[in-house]
Design a protein around this motif. Structure first.
Motif, PDB file in Angstrom:
ATOM      1  N   LEU A 133       0.821  -1.215   0.000  1.00  0.00           N
ATOM      2  CA  LEU A 133       0.000   0.000   0.000  1.00  0.00           C
ATOM      3  C   LEU A 133       0.852   1.260   0.000  1.00  0.00           C
ATOM      4  N   ASN A 138     -11.269   6.159   9.437  1.00  0.00           N
ATOM      5  CA  ASN A 138     -11.481   4.942   8.644  1.00  0.00           C
ATOM      6  C   ASN A 138     -12.931   4.476   8.755  1.00  0.00           C
ATOM      7  N   GLY A 174     -14.629   5.250   5.337  1.00  0.00           N
ATOM      8  CA  GLY A 174     -14.421   3.992   4.630  1.00  0.00           C
ATOM      9  C   GLY A 174     -12.957   3.661   4.442  1.00  0.00           C
ATOM     10  N   HIS A 175     -12.724   2.404   4.063  1.00  0.00           N
ATOM     11  CA  HIS A 175     -11.351   1.901   3.962  1.00  0.00           C
ATOM     12  C   HIS A 175     -10.563   2.532   2.814  1.00  0.00           C
ATOM     13  N   GLU A 176     -11.248   2.897   1.753  1.00  0.00           N
ATOM     14  CA  GLU A 176     -10.536   3.529   0.636  1.00  0.00           C
ATOM     15  C   GLU A 176      -9.940   4.858   1.069  1.00  0.00           C
ATOM     16  N   ALA A 177     -10.733   5.638   1.813  1.00  0.00           N
ATOM     17  CA  ALA A 177     -10.219   6.900   2.352  1.00  0.00           C
ATOM     18  C   ALA A 177      -9.107   6.633   3.356  1.00  0.00           C
ATOM     19  N   ASP A 192      -7.028   4.175   3.307  1.00  0.00           N
ATOM     20  CA  ASP A 192      -5.807   3.835   2.562  1.00  0.00           C
ATOM     21  C   ASP A 192      -5.106   5.096   2.050  1.00  0.00           C
ATOM     22  N   GLN A 193      -5.901   6.053   1.592  1.00  0.00           N
ATOM     23  CA  GLN A 193      -5.324   7.302   1.116  1.00  0.00           C
ATOM     24  C   GLN A 193      -4.636   8.057   2.242  1.00  0.00           C
ATOM     25  N   LYS A 246      -1.275   6.406   2.887  1.00  0.00           N
ATOM     26  CA  LYS A 246      -0.313   6.784   1.852  1.00  0.00           C
ATOM     27  C   LYS A 246       0.234   8.180   2.113  1.00  0.00           C
ATOM     28  N   GLU A 282     -12.820  14.127   0.935  1.00  0.00           N
ATOM     29  CA  GLU A 282     -14.135  14.455   0.372  1.00  0.00           C
ATOM     30  C   GLU A 282     -14.546  15.879   0.727  1.00  0.00           C
TER      31      GLU A 282
END
Length: 215
Positions: A59, A100, A104-107, A109-110, A113, A167
């Motif tokens: 990741l 998280n 959500g998990h996508e956010a 992950d960002q 990173k 967002e």
């Protein structure tokens, strides 16, 4: 696809059936050879990627625990020869779980990173950072005692606490740090890591940013 072009300007029937069959066989074997080479190249690439993933977090691109443990042996051996201190730091992100769960998990992950980018940016070239999974990171800071590590962690914390945009909303995270020193707290990496992890737990429980390991 393998293509052969046969030319003969001396005779129209220069190529009999036997010659043509030999050419067809040669073309077939050549095609098989090329396909085999392609497969071998693909396997070599997959092997290379597997080796990369076995040492790096997919990741964030940071070293993982396996690579950190290998690097630690070299750094500890060097520190022993040079008589240097090493700070082993365990970081657990504060506020990440809420973000998280909310976005959500996508956010999430960002966020990880971006955190990884920030951490790499503020560390020195010779410092080592690894992601141990979830929102946990470990640092090996070479030639760094208590005064030095306080400065380093203050720099890391300031970087972590800069607002993040998700967002269109501004969110903020922080961190809890546990620190153990070589050679004062131990001479073996996993022992130092365990002590740094315990110090981090105490920092988190007591709502402190930093806790140094104490016997």
């Amino acid at each position: 696809m393998v293509l052969f072009n046969l030319d003969n300007f001396e005779s129209e029937d220069a190529f009999n059936e036997v010659s043509l069959e030999l050419v067809r066989l040669f073309a077939t074997y050549t095609k098989i050879l090329f396909e085999r080479l392609k497969v071998e190249e693909e396997l070599a690439e997959k092997t290379r990627l597997l080796e990369v993933f076995s040492y790096y977090d997919p990741l964030t691109g940071l070293p993982n625990r396996r690579l950190m443990e290998e690097l630690s042996k070299k750094l500890l051996a060097l520190a022993k020869r040079e008589g240097k201190e090493i700070a082993v730091v365990f970081l657990d992100l504060s506020g990440f779980k809420k973000i998280n769960d909310t976005f959500g998990h996508e956010a999430g992950d960002q966020i990880l990173k971006e955190v990884s980018t920030r951490l790499k940016r503020v560390l020195r070239e010779n410092d080592v950072i690894a992601r141990f999974g979830g929102d946990e990171f470990v640092f090996i800071i070479y030639d760094c005692g208590k005064d030095c590590i306080e400065t380093v962690l203050r720099r890391i914390l300031n970087s972590l606490e800069k607002p993040l945009d998700i967002e269109g909303q501004k969110v903020q995270i922080s961190g809890n740090f546990g620190v153990a020193f070589y050679p004062k707290d131990g001479e073996e990496f996993n022992n130092l890591l365990r002590k740094a992890d315990f110090a981090m737990y105490l920092a988190k429980r007591n709502k402190e940013h930093v806790r140094f390991y104490e016997e």
